[in-house]
Design a protein around this motif. Structure first.
Motif, PDB file in Angstrom:
ATOM      1  N   LYS A 287      -7.801  -3.755  23.882  1.00 12.11           N
ATOM      2  CA  LYS A 287      -6.866  -2.853  23.190  1.00 12.11           C
ATOM      3  C   LYS A 287      -5.745  -3.639  22.533  1.00 12.11           C
ATOM      4  N   LEU A 288      -5.194  -4.602  23.275  1.00 12.19           N
ATOM      5  CA  LEU A 288      -4.103  -5.392  22.719  1.00 12.19           C
ATOM      6  C   LEU A 288      -4.566  -6.167  21.488  1.00 12.19           C
ATOM      7  N   LEU A 289      -5.775  -6.727  21.545  1.00  8.69           N
ATOM      8  CA  LEU A 289      -6.316  -7.463  20.402  1.00  8.69           C
ATOM      9  C   LEU A 289      -6.521  -6.541  19.212  1.00  8.69           C
ATOM     10  N   GLN A 290      -7.125  -5.385  19.441  1.00  8.44           N
ATOM     11  CA  GLN A 290      -7.400  -4.468  18.331  1.00  8.44           C
ATOM     12  C   GLN A 290      -6.119  -3.903  17.725  1.00  8.44           C
ATOM     13  N   ILE A 291      -5.126  -3.630  18.560  1.00  8.39           N
ATOM     14  CA  ILE A 291      -3.843  -3.145  18.038  1.00  8.39           C
ATOM     15  C   ILE A 291      -3.202  -4.231  17.182  1.00  8.39           C
ATOM     16  N   LEU A 292      -3.275  -5.475  17.655  1.00  8.05           N
ATOM     17  CA  LEU A 292      -2.737  -6.599  16.888  1.00  8.05           C
ATOM     18  C   LEU A 292      -3.428  -6.697  15.527  1.00  8.05           C
ATOM     19  N   MET A 293      -4.749  -6.602  15.528  1.00  2.00           N
ATOM     20  CA  MET A 293      -5.511  -6.713  14.283  1.00  2.00           C
ATOM     21  C   MET A 293      -5.220  -5.546  13.349  1.00  2.00           C
ATOM     22  N   ALA A 294      -4.998  -4.366  13.921  1.00  2.00           N
ATOM     23  CA  ALA A 294      -4.760  -3.165  13.107  1.00  2.00           C
ATOM     24  C   ALA A 294      -3.429  -3.241  12.368  1.00  2.00           C
ATOM     25  N   GLN A 295      -2.492  -4.053  12.856  1.00  2.02           N
ATOM     26  CA  GLN A 295      -1.193  -4.159  12.194  1.00  2.02           C
ATOM     27  C   GLN A 295      -1.221  -5.083  10.992  1.00  2.02           C
ATOM     28  N   SER A 296      -2.260  -5.911  10.893  1.00  2.46           N
ATOM     29  CA  SER A 296      -2.329  -6.870   9.794  1.00  2.46           C
ATOM     30  C   SER A 296      -2.602  -6.156   8.479  1.00  2.46           C
ATOM     31  N   ALA A 297      -1.917  -6.592   7.437  1.00  4.64           N
ATOM     32  CA  ALA A 297      -2.128  -6.011   6.109  1.00  4.64           C
ATOM     33  C   ALA A 297      -3.265  -6.736   5.410  1.00  4.64           C
ATOM     34  N   ALA A 298      -4.216  -5.978   4.873  1.00  4.18           N
ATOM     35  CA  ALA A 298      -5.313  -6.578   4.130  1.00  4.18           C
ATOM     36  C   ALA A 298      -4.781  -7.264   2.880  1.00  4.18           C
ATOM     37  N   SER A 299      -5.349  -8.425   2.566  1.00  7.26           N
ATOM     38  CA  SER A 299      -4.918  -9.171   1.385  1.00  7.26           C
ATOM     39  C   SER A 299      -5.065  -8.318   0.130  1.00  7.26           C
ATOM     40  N   GLY A 300      -3.984  -8.254  -0.651  1.00  5.13           N
ATOM     41  CA  GLY A 300      -4.027  -7.491  -1.898  1.00  5.13           C
ATOM     42  C   GLY A 300      -3.776  -6.009  -1.738  1.00  5.13           C
ATOM     43  N   SER A 301      -3.573  -5.552  -0.500  1.00  6.01           N
ATOM     44  CA  SER A 301      -3.357  -4.118  -0.266  1.00  6.01           C
ATOM     45  C   SER A 301      -1.934  -3.726  -0.637  1.00  6.01           C
ATOM     46  N   ASN A 302      -1.723  -2.408  -0.814  1.00  6.66           N
ATOM     47  CA  ASN A 302      -0.379  -1.916  -1.103  1.00  6.66           C
ATOM     48  C   ASN A 302       0.582  -2.263   0.026  1.00  6.66           C
ATOM     49  N   LYS A 303       0.066  -2.217   1.262  1.00  6.49           N
ATOM     50  CA  LYS A 303       0.920  -2.543   2.400  1.00  6.49           C
ATOM     51  C   LYS A 303       1.405  -3.985   2.306  1.00  6.49           C
ATOM     52  N   GLU A 304       0.512  -4.902   1.962  1.00  9.51           N
ATOM     53  CA  GLU A 304       0.911  -6.305   1.841  1.00  9.51           C
ATOM     54  C   GLU A 304       1.949  -6.473   0.732  1.00  9.51           C
ATOM     55  N   ARG A 305       1.750  -5.784  -0.386  1.00  7.66           N
ATOM     56  CA  ARG A 305       2.694  -5.880  -1.493  1.00  7.66           C
ATOM     57  C   ARG A 305       4.043  -5.256  -1.139  1.00  7.66           C
ATOM     58  N   MET A 306       4.016  -4.178  -0.344  1.00  4.57           N
ATOM     59  CA  MET A 306       5.276  -3.582   0.099  1.00  4.57           C
ATOM     60  C   MET A 306       6.013  -4.534   1.035  1.00  4.57           C
ATOM     61  N   ILE A 307       5.288  -5.213   1.902  1.00  6.82           N
ATOM     62  CA  ILE A 307       5.907  -6.182   2.809  1.00  6.82           C
ATOM     63  C   ILE A 307       6.563  -7.298   2.004  1.00  6.82           C
ATOM     64  N   GLU A 308       5.937  -7.694   0.898  1.00  4.09           N
ATOM     65  CA  GLU A 308       6.537  -8.703   0.024  1.00  4.09           C
ATOM     66  C   GLU A 308       7.882  -8.212  -0.519  1.00  4.09           C
ATOM     67  N   GLN A 309       7.969  -6.911  -0.816  1.00  2.00           N
ATOM     68  CA  GLN A 309       9.238  -6.346  -1.275  1.00  2.00           C
ATOM     69  C   GLN A 309      10.289  -6.400  -0.171  1.00  2.00           C
ATOM     70  N   PHE A 310       9.867  -6.136   1.073  1.00  4.28           N
ATOM     71  CA  PHE A 310      10.802  -6.202   2.197  1.00  4.28           C
ATOM     72  C   PHE A 310      11.423  -7.590   2.303  1.00  4.28           C
ATOM     73  N   HIS A 311      10.653  -8.614   1.930  1.00  6.69           N
ATOM     74  CA  HIS A 311      11.094  -9.993   2.102  1.00  6.69           C
ATOM     75  C   HIS A 311      12.011 -10.491   0.992  1.00  6.69           C
ATOM     76  N   GLN A 312      12.216  -9.692  -0.040  1.00  5.75           N
ATOM     77  CA  GLN A 312      13.154 -10.090  -1.085  1.00  5.75           C
ATOM     78  C   GLN A 312      14.577 -10.073  -0.524  1.00  5.75           C
ATOM     79  N   LEU A 313      15.375 -11.076  -0.893  1.00  8.93           N
ATOM     80  CA  LEU A 313      16.721 -11.201  -0.331  1.00  8.93           C
ATOM     81  C   LEU A 313      17.562  -9.950  -0.555  1.00  8.93           C
ATOM     82  N   GLU A 314      17.409  -9.339  -1.739  1.00  9.58           N
ATOM     83  CA  GLU A 314      18.229  -8.159  -2.038  1.00  9.58           C
ATOM     84  C   GLU A 314      17.797  -6.937  -1.237  1.00  9.58           C
ATOM     85  N   ASN A 315      16.651  -7.041  -0.556  1.00  6.23           N
ATOM     86  CA  ASN A 315      16.141  -5.917   0.224  1.00  6.23           C
ATOM     87  C   ASN A 315      16.262  -6.164   1.727  1.00  6.23           C
TER      88      ASN A 315
END
Length: 216
Positions: free
Chosen positions: A86-114
Motif C-alpha cells: 500500500k505504501l509503495l502504491q500510494i507513493l507511485m500514485a502521487q507521481s506526476a506523469a511526464s508531460g501531464s497537466n499535473k506535472e506542468r502545474m507543479i512547474e508553476q508552483f516552483h516559480q519564485l513568484e508563486n
C-alpha cells in the motif's frame, strides 16, 4: 444561443480552462480576461464562482490534492494489498506523469513568484494525505510490522519532511547528494516506525527507477 450549465459543471469548466492557460502561458501571465475568453463567459459569471485569479488557483490546487488523496484512499482500503505494498502504491500514485497537466502545474508552483501557491500545495498535501498514510501505519502496527507508539503523528512528520527535502523546486541536489538523502530518509522511516531494517528498501529501488527514467 447561450448555453445554460449546472453550477458545478460551469465551475469545473472554469477550472479546466484556467488550468490549461496556467500551464500554457504561466500563472503570472494569465489574466482573468484570458479565462473569460477561454470559457466564453461574462465577468459577472466568473465572479459568481471566484473572487480572484488566486482563488481559482487555490481551487485547482485542492482539486489536484483531493484527486491524489482519493487514489490513496482506494489503495489504503484494499484488503488484498499488504501494508508495504500500500505504501509503495500510494507513493507511485502521487507521481506526476511526464508531460501531464499535473506535472506542468507543479512547474508553476516552483516559480519564485508563486512561492505562496507552492506553500499552499505542500500544506494541503500533508493535511489530506497524512490521515490516509496514518491509517496504513496503524494497520502496520496492528500486524506487528511497526512498533511505534505514534503511527499517525510519525507518518505526518515523515511526509512533511519528504515534501520539503525532495522538492526539486526548493533544492537542486546533485544525483549523488539526492541518493544519499534518499538512503538516509529510508533508514529514518524504519527507525521512526520501529520497523525491521530493510523494510523500506523498496523505496530506494523506486527512486532509483524514477531517476533512470528521467535521465533516459
Amino acid at each position: 444561443m447561450r448555453t445554460i450549465k449546472a453550477p458545478e459543471e460551469r465551475r469545473q469548466e472554469i477550472l479546466d480552462r484556467a488550468e490549461d492557460l496556467f500551464t500554457a502561458k504561466g500563472y503570472g501571465k494569465t489574466t482573468i480576461i484570458d479565462i473569460l475568453e477561454a470559457v466564453g463567459i461574462a465577468k459577472g459569471t466568473f465572479y459568481y464562482y471566484f473572487k480572484s485569479k488566486e482563488e481559482v488557483m487555490d481551487a485547482i490546487i485542492m482539486r489536484i490534492v483531493e484527486a491524489d488523496a482519493a487514489a490513496a484512499r482506494r489503495i489504503a482500503a484494499d484488503p488484498g494489498i499488504p501494508v508495504l505494498g500500500k505504501l509503495l502504491q500510494i507513493l507511485m500514485a502521487q507521481s506526476a506523469a511526464s508531460g501531464s497537466n499535473k506535472e506542468r502545474m507543479i512547474e508553476q508552483f516552483h516559480q519564485l513568484e508563486n512561492a505562496e501557491m507552492h506553500q499552499k500545495s505542500l500544506v494541503q498535501s500533508i493535511l489530506h494525505l497524512g490521515p490516509v498514510l496514518g491509517d496504513v501505519a496503524e494497520q502496520g502496527v496492528r500486524e506487528g510490522l511497526f512498533r511505534t507508539e505514534y503511527p499517525r503523528e510519525t507518518v505526518e512528520l515523515l511526509l512533511a519532511s519528504a515534501q520539503v527535502i525532495f522538492d526539486e523546486g526548493l533544492f537542486r541536489w546533485q544525483p549523488e547528494e539526492a541518493q544519499r538523502r534518499a538512503a538516509a530518509f529510508v533508514r529514518m522511516i524504519e527507525h521512526a516506525l520501529v520497523a525491521e531494517r530493510g523494510s523500506f528498501d523498496f523505496m530506494l529501488e523506486r527512486l532509483a527507477g524514477s531517476s533512470e527514467e528521467t535521465d533516459g
